[in-house]
Scaffold this motif. Structure first.
Motif, PDB file in Angstrom:
ATOM      1  N   LYS A  22       0.828  -1.197   0.000  1.00  0.00           N
ATOM      2  CA  LYS A  22       0.000   0.000   0.000  1.00  0.00           C
ATOM      3  C   LYS A  22       0.867   1.253   0.000  1.00  0.00           C
ATOM      4  O   LYS A  22       1.990   1.243   0.518  1.00  0.00           O
ATOM      5  N   PRO A  23       0.384   2.351  -0.585  1.00  0.00           N
ATOM      6  CA  PRO A  23       1.141   3.602  -0.526  1.00  0.00           C
ATOM      7  C   PRO A  23       1.083   4.225   0.864  1.00  0.00           C
ATOM      8  O   PRO A  23       0.225   3.877   1.678  1.00  0.00           O
ATOM      9  N   PHE A  24       1.978   5.151   1.139  1.00  0.00           N
ATOM     10  CA  PHE A  24       1.965   5.873   2.404  1.00  0.00           C
ATOM     11  C   PHE A  24       0.747   6.780   2.469  1.00  0.00           C
ATOM     12  O   PHE A  24       0.377   7.426   1.485  1.00  0.00           O
ATOM     13  N   ASN A  25       0.135   6.823   3.648  1.00  0.00           N
ATOM     14  CA  ASN A  25      -0.963   7.755   3.882  1.00  0.00           C
ATOM     15  C   ASN A  25      -0.364   9.142   4.110  1.00  0.00           C
ATOM     16  O   ASN A  25       0.393   9.337   5.057  1.00  0.00           O
ATOM     17  N   PRO A  26      -0.669  10.148   3.277  1.00  0.00           N
ATOM     18  CA  PRO A  26      -0.037  11.468   3.427  1.00  0.00           C
ATOM     19  C   PRO A  26      -0.408  12.138   4.741  1.00  0.00           C
ATOM     20  O   PRO A  26      -1.458  11.869   5.336  1.00  0.00           O
ATOM     21  N   LEU A  27       0.461  13.022   5.203  1.00  0.00           N
ATOM     22  CA  LEU A  27       0.170  13.851   6.356  1.00  0.00           C
ATOM     23  C   LEU A  27      -0.705  15.022   5.925  1.00  0.00           C
ATOM     24  O   LEU A  27      -0.733  15.401   4.752  1.00  0.00           O
ATOM     25  N   LEU A  28      -1.410  15.617   6.878  1.00  0.00           N
ATOM     26  CA  LEU A  28      -2.242  16.762   6.575  1.00  0.00           C
ATOM     27  C   LEU A  28      -1.372  17.902   6.047  1.00  0.00           C
ATOM     28  O   LEU A  28      -0.398  18.290   6.679  1.00  0.00           O
ATOM     29  N   GLY A  29      -1.709  18.409   4.882  1.00  0.00           N
ATOM     30  CA  GLY A  29      -0.924  19.480   4.268  1.00  0.00           C
ATOM     31  C   GLY A  29       0.190  18.999   3.365  1.00  0.00           C
ATOM     32  O   GLY A  29       0.875  19.815   2.736  1.00  0.00           O
ATOM     33  N   GLU A  30       0.389  17.675   3.289  1.00  0.00           N
ATOM     34  CA  GLU A  30       1.440  17.141   2.417  1.00  0.00           C
ATOM     35  C   GLU A  30       1.075  17.394   0.954  1.00  0.00           C
ATOM     36  O   GLU A  30      -0.093  17.316   0.566  1.00  0.00           O
ATOM     37  N   THR A  31       2.074  17.689   0.129  1.00  0.00           N
ATOM     38  CA  THR A  31       1.847  18.016  -1.278  1.00  0.00           C
ATOM     39  C   THR A  31       2.750  17.166  -2.167  1.00  0.00           C
ATOM     40  O   THR A  31       3.682  16.517  -1.686  1.00  0.00           O
ATOM     41  N   TYR A  32       2.459  17.219  -3.448  1.00  0.00           N
ATOM     42  CA  TYR A  32       3.328  16.575  -4.446  1.00  0.00           C
ATOM     43  C   TYR A  32       3.168  17.291  -5.769  1.00  0.00           C
ATOM     44  O   TYR A  32       2.047  17.553  -6.214  1.00  0.00           O
ATOM     45  N   GLU A  33       4.279  17.624  -6.379  1.00  0.00           N
ATOM     46  CA  GLU A  33       4.275  18.241  -7.701  1.00  0.00           C
ATOM     47  C   GLU A  33       4.937  17.309  -8.702  1.00  0.00           C
ATOM     48  O   GLU A  33       5.820  16.517  -8.350  1.00  0.00           O
ATOM     49  N   ALA A  34       4.513  17.386  -9.950  1.00  0.00           N
ATOM     50  CA  ALA A  34       5.131  16.605 -11.022  1.00  0.00           C
ATOM     51  C   ALA A  34       5.103  17.439 -12.290  1.00  0.00           C
ATOM     52  O   ALA A  34       4.020  17.801 -12.771  1.00  0.00           O
ATOM     53  N   ASP A  35       6.283  17.758 -12.793  1.00  0.00           N
ATOM     54  CA  ASP A  35       6.413  18.542 -14.017  1.00  0.00           C
ATOM     55  C   ASP A  35       7.106  17.666 -15.053  1.00  0.00           C
ATOM     56  O   ASP A  35       8.300  17.387 -14.932  1.00  0.00           O
ATOM     57  N   TYR A  36       6.349  17.206 -16.039  1.00  0.00           N
ATOM     58  CA  TYR A  36       6.880  16.348 -17.099  1.00  0.00           C
ATOM     59  C   TYR A  36       6.732  17.074 -18.439  1.00  0.00           C
ATOM     60  O   TYR A  36       5.758  16.853 -19.175  1.00  0.00           O
ATOM     61  N   PRO A  37       7.664  17.974 -18.777  1.00  0.00           N
ATOM     62  CA  PRO A  37       7.529  18.744 -20.017  1.00  0.00           C
ATOM     63  C   PRO A  37       7.534  17.887 -21.271  1.00  0.00           C
ATOM     64  O   PRO A  37       6.928  18.249 -22.269  1.00  0.00           O
ATOM     65  N   ASP A  38       8.220  16.731 -21.229  1.00  0.00           N
ATOM     66  CA  ASP A  38       8.232  15.866 -22.409  1.00  0.00           C
ATOM     67  C   ASP A  38       6.851  15.264 -22.662  1.00  0.00           C
ATOM     68  O   ASP A  38       6.508  14.945 -23.807  1.00  0.00           O
ATOM     69  N   LYS A  39       6.040  15.102 -21.603  1.00  0.00           N
ATOM     70  CA  LYS A  39       4.666  14.623 -21.759  1.00  0.00           C
ATOM     71  C   LYS A  39       3.686  15.785 -21.891  1.00  0.00           C
ATOM     72  O   LYS A  39       2.496  15.567 -22.162  1.00  0.00           O
ATOM     73  N   GLY A  40       4.168  17.007 -21.646  1.00  0.00           N
ATOM     74  CA  GLY A  40       3.303  18.176 -21.760  1.00  0.00           C
ATOM     75  C   GLY A  40       2.323  18.325 -20.623  1.00  0.00           C
ATOM     76  O   GLY A  40       1.277  18.963 -20.775  1.00  0.00           O
ATOM     77  N   ILE A  41       2.635  17.762 -19.440  1.00  0.00           N
ATOM     78  CA  ILE A  41       1.714  17.844 -18.311  1.00  0.00           C
ATOM     79  C   ILE A  41       2.415  18.398 -17.077  1.00  0.00           C
ATOM     80  O   ILE A  41       3.627  18.248 -16.900  1.00  0.00           O
ATOM     81  N   ARG A  42       1.616  19.039 -16.239  1.00  0.00           N
ATOM     82  CA  ARG A  42       2.085  19.584 -14.968  1.00  0.00           C
ATOM     83  C   ARG A  42       1.011  19.294 -13.922  1.00  0.00           C
ATOM     84  O   ARG A  42      -0.141  19.704 -14.078  1.00  0.00           O
ATOM     85  N   PHE A  43       1.409  18.610 -12.851  1.00  0.00           N
ATOM     86  CA  PHE A  43       0.453  18.062 -11.882  1.00  0.00           C
ATOM     87  C   PHE A  43       0.785  18.576 -10.488  1.00  0.00           C
ATOM     88  O   PHE A  43       1.947  18.771 -10.131  1.00  0.00           O
ATOM     89  N   PHE A  44      -0.277  18.775  -9.684  1.00  0.00           N
ATOM     90  CA  PHE A  44      -0.078  19.165  -8.288  1.00  0.00           C
ATOM     91  C   PHE A  44      -1.196  18.558  -7.446  1.00  0.00           C
ATOM     92  O   PHE A  44      -2.355  18.518  -7.862  1.00  0.00           O
ATOM     93  N   ALA A  45      -0.838  18.065  -6.243  1.00  0.00           N
ATOM     94  CA  ALA A  45      -1.819  17.456  -5.347  1.00  0.00           C
ATOM     95  C   ALA A  45      -1.509  17.844  -3.911  1.00  0.00           C
ATOM     96  O   ALA A  45      -0.357  18.115  -3.557  1.00  0.00           O
ATOM     97  N   GLU A  46      -2.549  17.849  -3.080  1.00  0.00           N
ATOM     98  CA  GLU A  46      -2.412  18.193  -1.661  1.00  0.00           C
ATOM     99  C   GLU A  46      -3.416  17.390  -0.846  1.00  0.00           C
ATOM    100  O   GLU A  46      -4.548  17.163  -1.291  1.00  0.00           O
ATOM    101  N   LYS A  47      -2.990  16.946   0.340  1.00  0.00           N
ATOM    102  CA  LYS A  47      -3.944  16.338   1.259  1.00  0.00           C
ATOM    103  C   LYS A  47      -4.669  17.462   1.973  1.00  0.00           C
ATOM    104  O   LYS A  47      -4.078  18.215   2.750  1.00  0.00           O
ATOM    105  N   VAL A  48      -5.965  17.585   1.714  1.00  0.00           N
ATOM    106  CA  VAL A  48      -6.726  18.739   2.171  1.00  0.00           C
ATOM    107  C   VAL A  48      -7.532  18.460   3.437  1.00  0.00           C
ATOM    108  O   VAL A  48      -8.049  19.383   4.062  1.00  0.00           O
ATOM    109  N   SER A  49      -7.660  17.179   3.806  1.00  0.00           N
ATOM    110  CA  SER A  49      -8.414  16.844   5.012  1.00  0.00           C
ATOM    111  C   SER A  49      -7.896  15.526   5.576  1.00  0.00           C
ATOM    112  O   SER A  49      -7.525  14.626   4.817  1.00  0.00           O
TER     113      SER A  49
END
Length: 546
Positions: free
Chosen positions: A255-282
Motif C-alpha cells: 500500500k502507498p503511504f498515507n499522506p500527512l495533513l498538508g502534504e503536497t506533491y508536484e510533477a512537471d513532465y515537459p516531455d509529456k506536456g503535463i504539470r500536476f499538483f496534489a495536496e492532502k486537504v483533510s
C-alpha cells in the motif's frame, strides 16, 4: 521489417542505431538551445542597464523582444520571433564550435545493405500492436488510432533524464508476522491502523494519484480529435484513459503511504506536456485533491478512500468525482470503481476492480463501462466492457478489453464471442499497457512509477517542505534502510494524531478550496508562481519535530 521476414537481430540492431543517433542529436540540440537562451538573456539584461536616453537613441538600431525566461517561457521556444540580434548571436555560436563539438552520426548504409535500410525507414516506434494479449487477432483487425499530432519541439528539448530503477537496498528486509496483527484489526478502517513499513511501497497516495496520468497521451489524442470535429473518437479515448489508470495496480502487493495533513506533491513532465499538483486537504475524512494541466485540457478531482480490512481481503471504495475539461468547453466526469485485494494471508496477493463507471459528457456523448467482478471459476478475468451512447440514447460504439492490458473499440452492433474476449470485426486498438521494467523489485512498480519519488537535479533545493519526496520514512524505505523507515513512520504517525485538533482549530488547505459547501476541491492557483520565486514561508514543516 518483420513483415519482410528479416532476422530479429537485424531489427534490434537497426532500432539501436536509430536510438543512438537520435539521442546524440537530441543532446546536442538541447545544448545549443540552452546556450541560445542564455545569450538572449544576457543581451536582455544588458539592455535594461542602458541609460534611458541612450536606449531611446538606439531603439531604431537594435530591437530585442522581452520574453519570459522561466520554465513556462521556454515551453514557447517555437514562438520566438527571429530578430537581427538573435540571428547574429546564433551564427556566432555556431562559428565558435570546435570540430570536437560537432555531432557524430552512424551511417546505416555502412552497417547494412540497401534492402534493410529501405525497410528500416518504414519502421515505427510503436510495438503496441504486437502486444494485444488476451485478444484473438484472427477475428480482430487491431490497429492503433493515429492522430496527426504536431511535434512539440520545446517539450522534446526540455526532456528530463529520469532513473530506470530504484536504489539498491542498504539493509536486508525482514518479514512481518501477519497473524499477530490481524486479530486486533479485523473490521477496522485501514487508514486508522498503524502498519509496519513492510506493508508500504515507497510512494505516497499523492504520487499514486499522478500515476493515473501515465497514459495522458490518450487525452492529447482526444483533444486533437475534438478539434477535428470527431467527438465520438474523443470520448472513446477518454474512456480508454479512465481504464488505463488501473493497469499499474497489477502485482502491486504493498500500500502507498498515507499522506500527512498538508502534504503536497508536484510533477512537471515537459516531455509529456503535463504539470500536476496534489495536496492532502483533510485528515478526517481523508481527502486528497489534485489538479493537472495538459495540452489543451485540464483534469482535477478529490478522492476519499473508504477501506475495510477483513482479514483475508481489503475492500477500497473511492468516493469523489474526477473532472476532465477540454479547452473547447467539453467536460467529462466520472467516479472510480471498487477495488478489492485478496489473499492477504494465504496464496498469491492479487487485486480486482469491479463495478460500473459512468463517464458523463456535457455535449453529445456519454459512456458506461462495466468492470466485471471476478469469480472463482472465471477463465477470463479483469474484463472491461462498455458502450457509448449519444444524446438520444442510441448506442454508437462498444468497448472491450482488460484493465491490466488493453482496450479496443468498434462501431457496429454485432459482437463476436471468442475464447479470450468479446470482440467486433475490425476492432481498433485504443490503448495498450507499457512494458514492465527489466528489473522489478518486490514492489513491482512500473517504469513510470519508478520515476515518481526521484529528486532530479533540477528539483534539488527547490521543493516546498511539504513535498512527498522529502518525507523521511518514505525515503528510507526506498533506500532500503528499513529500521530507520519504521522509526520515522511511527514518529510521523504520532504527530499526525494532532491533525484532528488542527482541523478543529480552523486549519485550511494551502492550495485548494471547495467550489461549494459540499463540492469538489478546486486548485486556487499560486503554487507554480511560488515555486518560481522559492517562497515557502507559509508552508509548514510537516516532516520535522512537532
Amino acid at each position: 521489417m518483420q513483415a519482410e521476414g528479416l532476422d530479429e537481430t537485424v531489427i534490434k540492431d537497426c532500432e539501436q542505431i536509430m536510438r543512438i543517433e537520435f539521442a546524440e542529436y537530441h543532446k546536442q540540440l538541447k545544448l545549443r538551445y540552452e546556450e541560445h537562451l542564455t545569450s538572449i538573456g544576457t543581451f536582455h539584461q544588458q539592455l535594461e542597464e542602458v541609460d534611458v536616453e541612450d536606449a531611446a537613441t538606439r531603439e531604431g538600431q537594435l530591437q530585442l523582444p522581452k520574453y519570459d525566461y522561466s520554465s513556462s517561457g521556454r515551453e514557447k521556444f517555437n514562438e520566438y520571433s527571429t530578430t537581427e540580434s538573435s540571428d547574429d548571436v546564433e551564427k556566432q555560436e555556431l562559428d565558435e564550435l570546435s570540430d570536437e563539438e560537432e555531432v557524430s552520426f552512424f551511417d546505416t548504409n555502412e552497417c547494412f545493405g540497401d534492402p534493410i535500410v529501405t525497410c528500416a525507414a518504414e519502421v515505427t516506434s510503436s510495438n503496441v500492436s504486437n502486444r494485444i494479449s488476451g485478444f484473438n487477432t484472427n477475428h480482430c483487425d487491431a490497429k492503433i488510432m493515429d492522430v496527426e499530432l504536431q511535434p512539440d519541439y520545446p517539450n522534446m528539448l526540455l526532456h528530463i533524464p529520469r532513473r530506470k530503477k530504484l536504489p539498491e537496498p542498504i539493509e536486508k528486509e525482514k518479514g512481518v508476522s501477519l497473524w499477530s496483527m490481524i486479530k486486533d484489526n479485523v473490521g477496522k478502517d485501514l487508514t486508522r491502523v498503524c502498519l509496519p513499513v513492510f506493508f508500504n511501497e515507497p510512494l505516497s497516495s499523492l504520487q499514486k494519484c499522478f500515476e493515473d496520468l501515465e497514459y495522458s497521451d490518450l487525452l492529447d489524442q482526444a483533444y486533437e480529435y475534438g478539434k477535428k470535429g470527431n467527438s465520438l473518437m474523443r470520448i472513446l479515448n477518454v474512456a480508454a484513459f479512465a481504464v488505463s489508470g488501473y493497469s499499474s495496480c497489477d502485482g502491486r502487493p504493498c500500500k502507498p503511504f498515507n499522506p500527512l495533513l498538508g502534504e503536497t506533491y508536484e510533477a512537471d513532465y515537459p516531455d509529456k506536456g503535463i504539470r500536476f499538483f496534489a495536496e492532502k486537504v483533510s485528515h478526517h475524512p481523508m481527502l486528497i485533491a489534485c489538479h493537472c494541466e495538459g495540452r489543451g485540457w485540464k483534469f482535477w478531482g478529490d478522492s476519499n478512500l473508504k477501506s475495510k480490512f477483513w482479514g483475508q481481503s481489503i475492500q477500497v471504495d473511492p468516493v469523489g468525482v474526477l473532472t476532465l475539461e477540454f479547452d473547447d468547453g467539453e467536460i467529462f466526469q466520472w467516479s472510480k470503481v471498487t477495488t478489492t485485494i485478496y489473499n492477504l494471508i494465504l496464496g498469491k496477493v492479487y487485486c480486482n476492480h469491479h463495478g460500473t463507471m459512468n463517464i458523463r459528457g456535457n455535449q453529445q456523448y456519454s459512456c458506461k463501462l462495466k468492470f466485471k467482478e471476478q469469480s472463482l471459476l472465471d477463465r477470463n478475468p479483469r474484463q472491461v466492457q462498455g458502450l457509448v451512447e449519444d444524446a438520444k440514447g442510441t448506442k454508437v460504439a462498444t468497448l472491450v478489453g482488460k484493465w491490466d492490458d488493453s482496450m479496443c473499440c468498434s462501431f457496429g452492433d454485432e459482437v463476436l464471442k471468442s475464447k479470450s474476449s468479446f470482440l467486433t470485426e475490425n476492432s481498433t486498438l485504443l490503448w495498450a499497457r507499457n512494458k514492465p521494467p527489466p528489473d522489478p523489485t518486490r514492489y513491482n512498480l512500473t517504469s513510470f512509477a519508478i520515476t515518481l519519488n526521484e529528486i532530479t537535479s533540477d528539483l534539488k533545493g527547490k521543493l516546498p517542505p511539504t513535498d512527498s519526496r522529502l518525507r523521511p520514512d518514505q525515503r528510507y524505505l526506498e533506500n532500503g534502510e528499513y529500521e530507520k523507515a519504521n522509526s520515522e513512520k511511527l514518529r510521523l504517525e504520532r504527530r499526525q494524531r494532532m491533525s484532528r485538533k488542527l482541523q478543529e482549530n480552523g486549519w485550511k488547505p494551502r492550495w485548494f478550496r471547495r467550489d461549494s459547501e459540499d463540492g469538489t476541491f478546486r486548485y486556487i492557483g499560486g503554487y507554480w508562481e511560488a515555486r518560481e520565486q522559492m517562497e515557502w514561508d507559509d508552508c509548514m514543516d510537516i516532516f520535522g519535530e512537532f
